[in-house]
Design a protein around this motif. Structure first.
Motif, short mmCIF file in Angstrom:
data_model
loop_
_atom_site.label_atom_id
_atom_site.label_comp_id
_atom_site.label_asym_id
_atom_site.label_seq_id
_atom_site.Cartn_x
_atom_site.Cartn_y
_atom_site.Cartn_z
N ASP A 107 0.86 -1.19 0.00
CA ASP A 107 0.00 0.00 0.00
C ASP A 107 0.89 1.23 0.00
OD1 ASP A 107 0.32 1.19 2.76
OD2 ASP A 107 -0.43 -0.76 3.36
N THR A 108 0.38 2.29 -0.58
CA THR A 108 1.20 3.50 -0.67
C THR A 108 1.06 4.35 0.59
OG1 THR A 108 -0.56 4.77 -1.72
CG2 THR A 108 0.99 3.62 -3.18
N GLY A 144 1.35 -0.01 5.62
CA GLY A 144 1.41 1.29 6.28
C GLY A 144 2.80 1.90 6.15
#
Ligand code: AP5
Ligand code: NA
Length: 345
Positions: free
Chosen positions: A293-294, A334
């Motif tokens: 995830d970015t 995260g």
């Protein structure tokens, strides 16, 4: 890291938040009138989100809070503990303990103000595909006061630092503390770095942002944040290159140190704006299967940048390390890292 750095050379202030992160369906966002890439502050109507995430969506708890993320990442790359000091306000609860443990295990020197009867702040991270929508419930973080910085031991930490970093997010909490740190940096001729943080800061907190901007030596932001600033200032062009140039030229207290603006644009090149130049720094695009995830990419970029900046490295090295750090945390959930840092100058 080659030579040993002064302990506490870098001081940051921000909101210590525990991220509660989960993959949710689009209708979850719709129910709360949120968009895919929002970063907002929670209102009363958002309060059920946190419980819902924990009870129904298998939520993960991750250390968050923008400045604390950046400083943790800087510490990870530096491999020397206690180079960075962090101030922010937490409650006296389990979440505060988790945040402190994560920060300290990264090597960060945390000096939380503790507000006994208010819970530690949380940030809902609502993941839909490759998008993430943030909803921060600042809670205790919103109670930070300048007296914490006035305690003699904390005051000494601020005065002994050589570099200062504060998020735009912190403008919603305690502008007097920001102005105090900025004034200290100015008086001692030391770099003061800031982040535009989110479009809502320019939309709703322009007055305190304008008050501190003259002190800001380096300003960070992404495309949406830069555009929100330009719009709030009624600048004629939404073109990032124009905005960057104007940010650099904007009212500056110490003209001997011209402002630098650094704008990230996802997998497109990072733009470095200096008085008379604009430079591009390419980003190594990750394959879709490599992206976890970015979330935290922007914070990690700043963390990588700071890790080199406090060593007096060139802006070129700082930005390349920013891109390295962002690329690493995108491959992790995260704003977390795994293994040893592998940045090579
Ligand atoms: P933040 O770290 O800002 O993460 P983010 O906003 O989710 O990150 P983005 O992915 O949006 O990054 P960006 O748009 O800033 O940067 P860009 O895409 O240009 O925020 C998350 C944290 O904020 C949470 O932990 C939360 O706790 C905290 N938070 C929320 N509200 C808060 C509040 N009120 N107060 C305090 N904290 C709060 O990318 C940056 C760089 O990443 C690029 O330059 C590049 O190097 C790299 N990169 C991006 N995309 C790619 C790609 N596809 N491939 C390779 N590299 C890439
Ligand atoms: Na990530």
């Amino acid at each position: 890291m080659t030579s040993t750095l002064q302990e506490g050379i870098l001081v940051g202030c921000g909101n210590p938040l525990l991220d509660i992160s989960a993959v949710v369906p689009m209708d979850f966002l719709q129910r709360y009138s949120m968009n895919e890439d929002d970063a907002i502050l929670a209102e009363d109507r958002h309060m059920p989100i946190y419980g819902e995430l924990v009870e129904g969506y298998n939520a993960e708890f991750l250390a968050g809070g923008s400045v604390q993320n950046s400083l943790r990442i800087a510490q990870w790359i530096l491999r020397q503990p206690r180079v960075a000091v962090f101030f922010g306000c937490v409650g006296e609860d389990r979440y505060a303990q988790i945040l402190k443990e994560k920060a300290q295990s990264a090597g960060l020197d945390v000096h939380y103000q503790v507000k006994r009867d208010v819970p530690t702040g949380t940030c809902a991270v609502l993941i839909t595909g490759t998008h993430r929508s943030l909803c921060a419930n600042l809670a205790a973080a919103n109670n930070f006061t300048i007296d914490h910085l006035e305690e003699p031991s904390n005051k000494a930490l601020v005065e002994n630092a050589q570099y200062y970093y504060i998020s735009g997010f912190f403008l919603t909490v305690n502008p007097p503390s920001i102005m105090r740190v900025a004034a200290t940096a100015h008086a001692k001729q030391r770099p003061f770095l800031m982040n535009l943080s989110a479009p809502f800061i320019s939309q709703f907190y322009m007055a305190p942002l304008l008050a501190v901007l003259p002190y800001v030596d380096i300003i960070f932001g992404n495309e949406a944040e830069a555009q929100a600033f330009a719009e709030a200032q009624s600048w004629p062009s939404g073109d990032l290159r124009e905005i960057g140039k104007r940010l650099v030229a904007f009212n500056k207290l110490n003209p001997a140190r011209p402002r630098i603006a650094i704008l990230t644009q996802g997998c497109d090149p990072v733009l470095l704006f200096q008085q008379d130049s604009v430079q591009e720094f390419p980003v190594t695009k990750l394959a879709v299967h490599e992206i976890v995830d970015t979330n935290g990419a922007g914070d990690a970029f700043v963390g990588g940048f700071l890790s080199q900046f406090v060593q007096g490295k060139s802006l070129d090295v700082c930005i390349r390390c920013g891109n390295y750090a962002a690329g690493h945390i995108i491959k992790n959930p995260g704003c977390t890292y795994s293994g040893e840092p592998e940045f090579v100058e």
